[in-house]
Enzyme design. Structure first.
Site, PDB file in Angstrom:
ATOM      1  N   GLY A  11     -15.168  58.269 -43.391  1.00 38.09           N
ATOM      2  CA  GLY A  11     -15.451  57.206 -42.435  1.00 38.09           C
ATOM      3  C   GLY A  11     -15.615  55.873 -43.121  1.00 38.09           C
ATOM      4  N   GLY A  13     -16.041  52.879 -41.889  1.00 42.97           N
ATOM      5  CA  GLY A  13     -16.696  51.817 -41.131  1.00 42.97           C
ATOM      6  C   GLY A  13     -17.751  51.145 -41.987  1.00 42.97           C
ATOM      7  N   PHE A  15     -21.136  51.446 -42.164  1.00 42.09           N
ATOM      8  CA  PHE A  15     -22.162  52.279 -42.798  1.00 42.09           C
ATOM      9  C   PHE A  15     -21.555  53.203 -43.848  1.00 42.09           C
ATOM     10  CE2 PHE A  15     -25.762  55.499 -42.458  1.00 42.09           C
ATOM     11  CZ  PHE A  15     -26.670  54.686 -43.113  1.00 42.09           C
ATOM     12  N   ARG A  36      -9.260  56.691 -42.324  1.00 43.94           N
ATOM     13  CA  ARG A  36      -8.303  57.361 -41.443  1.00 43.94           C
ATOM     14  C   ARG A  36      -6.882  56.883 -41.696  1.00 43.94           C
ATOM     15  NH1 ARG A  36     -10.452  56.629 -35.424  1.00 43.94           N
ATOM     16  NH2 ARG A  36     -10.954  54.580 -36.270  1.00 43.94           N
ATOM     17  N   LYS A 109     -26.730  58.904 -36.063  1.00 42.48           N
ATOM     18  CA  LYS A 109     -28.039  58.958 -35.412  1.00 42.48           C
ATOM     19  C   LYS A 109     -27.832  59.200 -33.923  1.00 42.48           C
ATOM     20  CE  LYS A 109     -30.061  55.851 -38.849  1.00 42.48           C
ATOM     21  NZ  LYS A 109     -30.689  54.545 -39.121  1.00 42.48           N
ATOM     22  N   LYS A 192     -35.078  56.596 -31.795  1.00 40.38           N
ATOM     23  CA  LYS A 192     -35.419  55.199 -32.082  1.00 40.38           C
ATOM     24  C   LYS A 192     -34.366  54.271 -31.492  1.00 40.38           C
ATOM     25  CE  LYS A 192     -32.258  54.217 -35.327  1.00 40.38           C
ATOM     26  NZ  LYS A 192     -31.366  53.033 -35.457  1.00 40.38           N
ATOM     27  N   THR A 249     -35.103  48.696 -36.110  1.00 39.52           N
ATOM     28  CA  THR A 249     -34.105  48.610 -35.051  1.00 39.52           C
ATOM     29  C   THR A 249     -34.630  47.904 -33.805  1.00 39.52           C
ATOM     30  OG1 THR A 249     -33.327  50.761 -35.860  1.00 39.52           O
ATOM     31  CG2 THR A 249     -32.359  49.954 -33.833  1.00 39.52           C
ATOM     32  N   ARG A 256     -27.385  46.749 -32.902  1.00 39.79           N
ATOM     33  CA  ARG A 256     -26.565  46.752 -31.688  1.00 39.79           C
ATOM     34  C   ARG A 256     -27.339  47.299 -30.502  1.00 39.79           C
ATOM     35  NH1 ARG A 256     -21.190  49.840 -33.355  1.00 39.79           N
ATOM     36  NH2 ARG A 256     -22.738  51.023 -34.554  1.00 39.79           N
TER      37      ARG A 256
END
Length: 329
Positions: A11, A13, A15, A36, A109, A192, A249, A256
């Site tokens: 992945g 992205g 993170f 990918r 998460k 959270k 967060t 986000r």
């Protein structure tokens, strides 16, 4: 597991790139970021950056980039860093290529929306025979990639495995604490996000900092009840993957989930925002459903789910929360 195990991060992205970068910063590391598309991997190799994911941040020279699943064949640690709802599909896609001895670590998460199951349970089902761990806690991708001090948690079924993972993935500015409570660590990370949406609603509706403080406190109580009912440890909720992640967060506009909640609070209702990709939007309805099945009271989570689903507006949800029977804290 070797002292410097081969690590593949699935992945590319924000993170995933950040975790790959911090792991690759350690001496003697062998880390590959698996994208990918070959175009993404080639651009990272050519520029030393992943601009779409982490603009302006230079990646370690020793970090490898690939789009070939063959790199999974001799990996000892595989990090799954994709949205929670994509985990089952990813396990089926990449599973045949993964080294049979590899430990798989989910770094998402959330909970699976269709089944209400934890992601470690999904991976255990789809990738039998593998050790399964989870990495969670308070850390934004950009902060991690920039080398800003960050502490998170990695949990596995055995403390020895969790400790080995913590040692392999930690870096000079990135510290992982081992844990055996996969349930508590995962549910802290999932819930959270729901509470961060609630805090955003409070901010967007202009309800004040006192309301935010009350929400965080009562939200932690909900989280603790749910974790215990699912078989986790209440103490985990008070650590990095619970309270620590929630404070970050629910107060930073980098989140986000918080921004999503602010928009809901300003609008007063969902207004077609149900489809936005924030983990808390998925987790709210799942957690509320599972809590009802377990007989666990989670009024804040229920309210957030109802607002996102369009069943309640913000003002009505607030009135219902404030008119609940008064009980001991």
């Amino acid at each position: 597991m070797n002292t410097n195990p081969k690590i593949v991060v699935v992945g590319a992205g924000a993170f995933g790139t950040a975790l790959a970068a911090v792991a690759a910063s350690a001496d003697g590391s062998d880390v590959t970021l698996l994208a990918r598309r070959e175009e993404t991997a080639e651009e990272c190799r050519r520029t030393g950056r992943n601009e779409p994911a982490l603009p302006g941040i230079d990646l370690p020279a020793g970090l490898k980039h690939s789009a070939d699943v063959a790199v999974l064949g001799d990996a000892e640690i595989v990090l799954f860093v994709m949205p929670s709802q994509a985990h089952r599909e990813a396990a089926r896609q990449y599973g045949p290529s993964i080294n049979a001895q590899a430990t798989i670590v989910t770094c998402a998460k959330g909970m699976e929306q269709a089944t209400g199951r934890l992601l470690t349970d999904v991976l255990l089902e789809e990738l039998p025979g593998h050790g399964i761990g989870v990495l969670s806690g308070p850390g934004f991708a950009a902060d991690i990639a920039k080398g800003l001090p960050t502490a998170m948690v990695v949990a596995a079924a055995a403390n020895e495995t969790a400790t080995l993972l913590a040692e392999a993935l930690s870096g000079p500015t990135f510290r992982l604490y081992p844990s055996e409570d996969r349930i508590g660590v995962q549910l802290g990370g999932a819930l959270k996000n729901v509470l961060a949406i609630a805090c955003g609603i409070v901010e967007g509706a202009g309800l004040g900092d006192s309301a935010r403080a009350a929400l965080i406190s009562r939200g932690l109580a909900e989280m603790s009840r749910f974790v215990v009912a699912e078989g986790g440890d209440a103490d985990t909720v008070r650590g990095l993957s619970g309270l620590g992640d929630l404070v970050l967060t629910a107060t930073s506009h980098q989140s986000r989930n918080l921004r999503f909640g602010i928009a809901l609070g300003k609008d007063g209702r969902a207004s077609g925002r149900q489809g936005e990709l924030v983990e808390g939007a998925f987790a709210a309805s799942v957690a509320a459903r599972v809590a009802r099945e377990l007989g666990v009271e989670m009024p804040i989570t229920e309210a957030v789910a109802a607002i996102i689903d369009g069943r309640l507006d913000v003002r009505t949800a607030l009135e219902q929360l404030m008119s609940r029977p008064i009980t001991q804290e």
